[in-house]
Motif scaffolding. Structure first.
Motif, PDB file in Angstrom:
ATOM      1  N   VAL A   1      37.449  -7.496  12.523  1.00 41.76           N
ATOM      2  CA  VAL A   1      37.334  -6.876  11.196  1.00 41.76           C
ATOM      3  C   VAL A   1      37.120  -5.371  11.311  1.00 41.76           C
ATOM      4  O   VAL A   1      36.238  -4.908  12.049  1.00 41.76           O
ATOM      5  N   ALA A   2      37.923  -4.611  10.579  1.00 42.34           N
ATOM      6  CA  ALA A   2      37.763  -3.158  10.520  1.00 42.34           C
ATOM      7  C   ALA A   2      36.457  -2.831   9.804  1.00 42.34           C
ATOM      8  O   ALA A   2      36.177  -3.362   8.723  1.00 42.34           O
ATOM      9  N   ARG A   3      35.645  -1.972  10.410  1.00 42.21           N
ATOM     10  CA  ARG A   3      34.328  -1.673   9.852  1.00 42.21           C
ATOM     11  C   ARG A   3      34.442  -0.877   8.558  1.00 42.21           C
ATOM     12  O   ARG A   3      35.180   0.099   8.468  1.00 42.21           O
ATOM     13  N   ASP A   4      33.707  -1.311   7.552  1.00 45.33           N
ATOM     14  CA  ASP A   4      33.613  -0.614   6.273  1.00 45.33           C
ATOM     15  C   ASP A   4      32.295  -1.039   5.635  1.00 45.33           C
ATOM     16  O   ASP A   4      32.202  -2.089   5.004  1.00 45.33           O
ATOM     17  N   SER A   5      31.249  -0.230   5.828  1.00 43.65           N
ATOM     18  CA  SER A   5      29.909  -0.603   5.367  1.00 43.65           C
ATOM     19  C   SER A   5      29.799  -0.664   3.852  1.00 43.65           C
ATOM     20  O   SER A   5      28.869  -1.271   3.316  1.00 43.65           O
TER      21      SER A   5
ATOM     22  N   ASN B   1      46.097 -19.409  15.079  1.00 44.51           N
ATOM     23  CA  ASN B   1      46.494 -20.475  15.982  1.00 44.51           C
ATOM     24  C   ASN B   1      47.480 -21.384  15.251  1.00 44.51           C
ATOM     25  O   ASN B   1      47.815 -21.160  14.087  1.00 44.51           O
ATOM     26  N   ALA B   2      47.939 -22.438  15.929  1.00 41.64           N
ATOM     27  CA  ALA B   2      48.916 -23.349  15.326  1.00 41.64           C
ATOM     28  C   ALA B   2      48.350 -24.016  14.067  1.00 41.64           C
ATOM     29  O   ALA B   2      47.158 -24.275  13.976  1.00 41.64           O
ATOM     30  N   GLU B   3      49.225 -24.262  13.106  1.00 39.59           N
ATOM     31  CA  GLU B   3      48.900 -24.983  11.878  1.00 39.59           C
ATOM     32  C   GLU B   3      47.734 -24.320  11.141  1.00 39.59           C
ATOM     33  O   GLU B   3      46.738 -24.946  10.820  1.00 39.59           O
ATOM     34  N   SER B   4      47.883 -23.021  10.887  1.00 43.00           N
ATOM     35  CA  SER B   4      46.824 -22.256  10.227  1.00 43.00           C
ATOM     36  C   SER B   4      47.390 -21.455   9.063  1.00 43.00           C
ATOM     37  O   SER B   4      48.591 -21.175   9.000  1.00 43.00           O
ATOM     38  N   VAL B   5      46.506 -21.081   8.140  1.00 43.81           N
ATOM     39  CA  VAL B   5      46.909 -20.370   6.920  1.00 43.81           C
ATOM     40  C   VAL B   5      45.924 -19.236   6.651  1.00 43.81           C
ATOM     41  O   VAL B   5      44.709 -19.402   6.800  1.00 43.81           O
ATOM     42  N   LEU B   6      46.475 -18.085   6.262  1.00 48.94           N
ATOM     43  CA  LEU B   6      45.663 -16.955   5.822  1.00 48.94           C
ATOM     44  C   LEU B   6      46.242 -16.423   4.517  1.00 48.94           C
ATOM     45  O   LEU B   6      47.413 -16.071   4.451  1.00 48.94           O
ATOM     46  N   ARG B   7      45.426 -16.417   3.464  1.00 48.83           N
ATOM     47  CA  ARG B   7      45.809 -15.812   2.178  1.00 48.83           C
ATOM     48  C   ARG B   7      45.055 -14.502   2.038  1.00 48.83           C
ATOM     49  O   ARG B   7      43.830 -14.459   2.180  1.00 48.83           O
ATOM     50  N   PHE B   8      45.799 -13.418   1.751  1.00 47.20           N
ATOM     51  CA  PHE B   8      45.182 -12.098   1.684  1.00 47.20           C
ATOM     52  C   PHE B   8      45.823 -11.289   0.568  1.00 47.20           C
ATOM     53  O   PHE B   8      47.008 -11.462   0.262  1.00 47.20           O
ATOM     54  N   PRO B   9      45.073 -10.385  -0.051  1.00 50.35           N
ATOM     55  CA  PRO B   9      45.631  -9.568  -1.139  1.00 50.35           C
ATOM     56  C   PRO B   9      46.475  -8.420  -0.597  1.00 50.35           C
ATOM     57  O   PRO B   9      46.239  -7.929   0.508  1.00 50.35           O
TER      58      PRO B   9
ATOM     59  N   SER C   1      52.526  -6.209  10.495  1.00 52.71           N
ATOM     60  CA  SER C   1      51.569  -5.270   9.904  1.00 52.71           C
ATOM     61  C   SER C   1      51.903  -5.084   8.432  1.00 52.71           C
ATOM     62  O   SER C   1      53.060  -4.810   8.077  1.00 52.71           O
ATOM     63  N   TYR C   2      50.885  -5.246   7.592  1.00 49.78           N
ATOM     64  CA  TYR C   2      51.067  -5.114   6.151  1.00 49.78           C
ATOM     65  C   TYR C   2      50.291  -3.881   5.721  1.00 49.78           C
ATOM     66  O   TYR C   2      49.064  -3.835   5.812  1.00 49.78           O
TER      67      TYR C   2
ATOM     68  N   GLU D   1      50.587 -14.916   1.574  1.00 55.48           N
ATOM     69  CA  GLU D   1      50.162 -15.996   2.456  1.00 55.48           C
ATOM     70  C   GLU D   1      50.997 -16.001   3.726  1.00 55.48           C
ATOM     71  O   GLU D   1      52.229 -15.969   3.669  1.00 55.48           O
ATOM     72  N   ILE D   2      50.327 -16.040   4.874  1.00 51.83           N
ATOM     73  CA  ILE D   2      51.009 -16.234   6.142  1.00 51.83           C
ATOM     74  C   ILE D   2      50.564 -17.582   6.695  1.00 51.83           C
ATOM     75  O   ILE D   2      49.381 -17.918   6.682  1.00 51.83           O
ATOM     76  N   ARG D   3      51.550 -18.354   7.181  1.00 50.70           N
ATOM     77  CA  ARG D   3      51.289 -19.737   7.607  1.00 50.70           C
ATOM     78  C   ARG D   3      52.014 -19.997   8.925  1.00 50.70           C
ATOM     79  O   ARG D   3      53.213 -19.733   9.042  1.00 50.70           O
ATOM     80  N   THR D   4      51.275 -20.526   9.897  1.00 48.68           N
ATOM     81  CA  THR D   4      51.893 -20.936  11.155  1.00 48.68           C
ATOM     82  C   THR D   4      52.111 -22.444  11.136  1.00 48.68           C
ATOM     83  O   THR D   4      51.260 -23.189  10.661  1.00 48.68           O
ATOM     84  N   PRO D   5      53.226 -22.917  11.682  1.00 48.55           N
ATOM     85  CA  PRO D   5      53.479 -24.360  11.734  1.00 48.55           C
ATOM     86  C   PRO D   5      52.814 -24.979  12.961  1.00 48.55           C
ATOM     87  O   PRO D   5      52.205 -24.273  13.779  1.00 48.55           O
ATOM     88  N   ARG D   6      52.928 -26.296  13.101  1.00 41.21           N
ATOM     89  CA  ARG D   6      52.581 -26.923  14.369  1.00 41.21           C
ATOM     90  C   ARG D   6      53.490 -26.320  15.437  1.00 41.21           C
ATOM     91  O   ARG D   6      54.689 -26.174  15.234  1.00 41.21           O
ATOM     92  N   GLY D   7      52.918 -25.951  16.556  1.00 41.47           N
ATOM     93  CA  GLY D   7      53.718 -25.312  17.593  1.00 41.47           C
ATOM     94  C   GLY D   7      53.981 -23.842  17.320  1.00 41.47           C
ATOM     95  O   GLY D   7      54.950 -23.283  17.827  1.00 41.47           O
ATOM     96  N   GLY D   8      53.141 -23.201  16.526  1.00 38.82           N
ATOM     97  CA  GLY D   8      53.334 -21.776  16.232  1.00 38.82           C
ATOM     98  C   GLY D   8      52.029 -21.009  16.323  1.00 38.82           C
ATOM     99  O   GLY D   8      50.936 -21.572  16.235  1.00 38.82           O
ATOM    100  N   GLU D   9      52.134 -19.702  16.506  1.00 37.48           N
ATOM    101  CA  GLU D   9      50.996 -18.790  16.476  1.00 37.48           C
ATOM    102  C   GLU D   9      51.506 -17.426  16.038  1.00 37.48           C
ATOM    103  O   GLU D   9      52.706 -17.136  16.155  1.00 37.48           O
ATOM    104  N   TYR D  10      50.611 -16.576  15.517  1.00 40.32           N
ATOM    105  CA  TYR D  10      51.060 -15.247  15.105  1.00 40.32           C
ATOM    106  C   TYR D  10      49.857 -14.324  14.943  1.00 40.32           C
ATOM    107  O   TYR D  10      48.700 -14.771  14.913  1.00 40.32           O
ATOM    108  N   GLN D  11      50.153 -13.013  14.860  1.00 41.94           N
ATOM    109  CA  GLN D  11      49.127 -12.004  14.608  1.00 41.94           C
ATOM    110  C   GLN D  11      49.516 -11.209  13.369  1.00 41.94           C
ATOM    111  O   GLN D  11      50.698 -11.015  13.091  1.00 41.94           O
ATOM    112  N   ILE D  12      48.498 -10.718  12.662  1.00 41.38           N
ATOM    113  CA  ILE D  12      48.759  -9.893  11.490  1.00 41.38           C
ATOM    114  C   ILE D  12      47.704  -8.798  11.402  1.00 41.38           C
ATOM    115  O   ILE D  12      46.534  -9.019  11.723  1.00 41.38           O
ATOM    116  N   ARG D  13      48.144  -7.612  11.009  1.00 42.29           N
ATOM    117  CA  ARG D  13      47.226  -6.515  10.727  1.00 42.29           C
ATOM    118  C   ARG D  13      47.189  -6.341   9.200  1.00 42.29           C
ATOM    119  O   ARG D  13      48.218  -6.070   8.569  1.00 42.29           O
ATOM    120  N   LEU D  14      46.015  -6.512   8.618  1.00 40.66           N
ATOM    121  CA  LEU D  14      45.852  -6.467   7.164  1.00 40.66           C
ATOM    122  C   LEU D  14      45.807  -5.025   6.659  1.00 40.66           C
ATOM    123  O   LEU D  14      45.667  -4.086   7.442  1.00 40.66           O
TER     124      LEU D  14
END
Length: 265
Positions: free
Chosen positions: A109-113, A81-89, A44-45, A59-72
């Protein structure tokens, strides 16, 4: 050859690199404000406020054979899922929330109209205010956006596509226009539930998926068998040898394993 596990690499905007694992539990006060908490395969960030004007991306990055969760910082939850990238401020400032992705990710996604949430893919942009959807953008397949609930709008050059729940947008590797089709949600979201579900899928696509999760390389000695179709359901943490045996028992292919390379004849 082991199945994947919860692990990822988090690189903060200041250059700090943190190895994330399911069994590691800690809280960190960040040097530039905010807090980082990691426990049970989720990080959680949290930011100090929604103010600020400078956008510094983590940036959070999962390798091959990896998975993870993040709260922005805004409360949005993302599964990688495996071998994925998320860049966030570190701070969602201004009138929008924007992130960049590669691989396969599920968003709640957290709602924010007042501040739309924008996901930037290589080929197009997905915009929402609060909804749940899956994005798949691996290099070895089409780009897919699958809507589970709410609504999304996709922008690409001169195209604008709106999805309804249960639909998905498909953009082929060769480009062209975005096609909208009914989604097989069970198959698309099986990875979130801890299993694989392939319905009349090409063997090449199945082995690509298994290769990412079990961190093995796939080599087809007979290119014709790439096009053989299988229907297959199995747990993501199944013993890999049982998986190969299940495929071989169909009688269409023979599989040989040498270290971490799978030869299919």
């Amino acid at each position: 050859i082991l199945s994947g596990t919860a692990c990822a690499r988090l690189e903060l905007a200041d250059g700090t690199v943190i190895a994330l694992h399911q069994d590691s539990v800690y809280s960190v006060e960040l040097t530039r404000g905010g807090r980082l908490d990691n426990e049970g395969g989720m990080v959680s960030y949290e930011q100090d406020s929604i103010g600020g004007v400078v956008k510094e991306y983590n940036e959070i990055r999962t390798p091959r054979g990896g998975e993870y969760q993040i709260r922005l910082p805004d409360g949005t939850k993302v599964w990688l899922n495996a071998e994925s990238v998320l860049r966030f401020p570190g701070i969602f400032s201004g009138d929008e929330r924007q992130v960049y992705v590669q691989g396969e990710l599920y968003f709640e996604v957290a709602r924010d109209s007042t501040r739309p949430f924008r996901v930037e893919l290589e080929a197009y942009t997905v915009e929402v205010t609060g909804t749940e959807f899956n994005i798949r953008t691996y290099a070895d397949g089409p780009q897919l956006t699958t809507l589970v609930s709410g609504g999304v709008t996709i922008y690409r050059e001169n195209e604008i596509v709106c999805l309804k729940p249960g639909e998905e947008a498909v953009l082929g590797q060769a480009g062209g226009t975005i096609q909208v089709q009914e989604a097989d949600l069970d198959s698309r979201l099986a990875w979130l539930q801890g299993y694989f579900l392939f319905d009349n899928a090409k063997l090449e696509d199945i082995m690509d998926e298994l290769g990412r999760w079990y961190n093995v390389d796939i080599f087809f000695e007979n290119s014709k068998v790439r096009e053989e179709h299988f229907s297959l359901e199995l747990r993501r943490h199944e013993n890999f040898w049982k998986v190969l045996d299940l495929i071989e028992r169909a009688g269409m292919v023979k599989i040989v394993v040498k270290k971490n390379v799978i030869f299919i004849k």
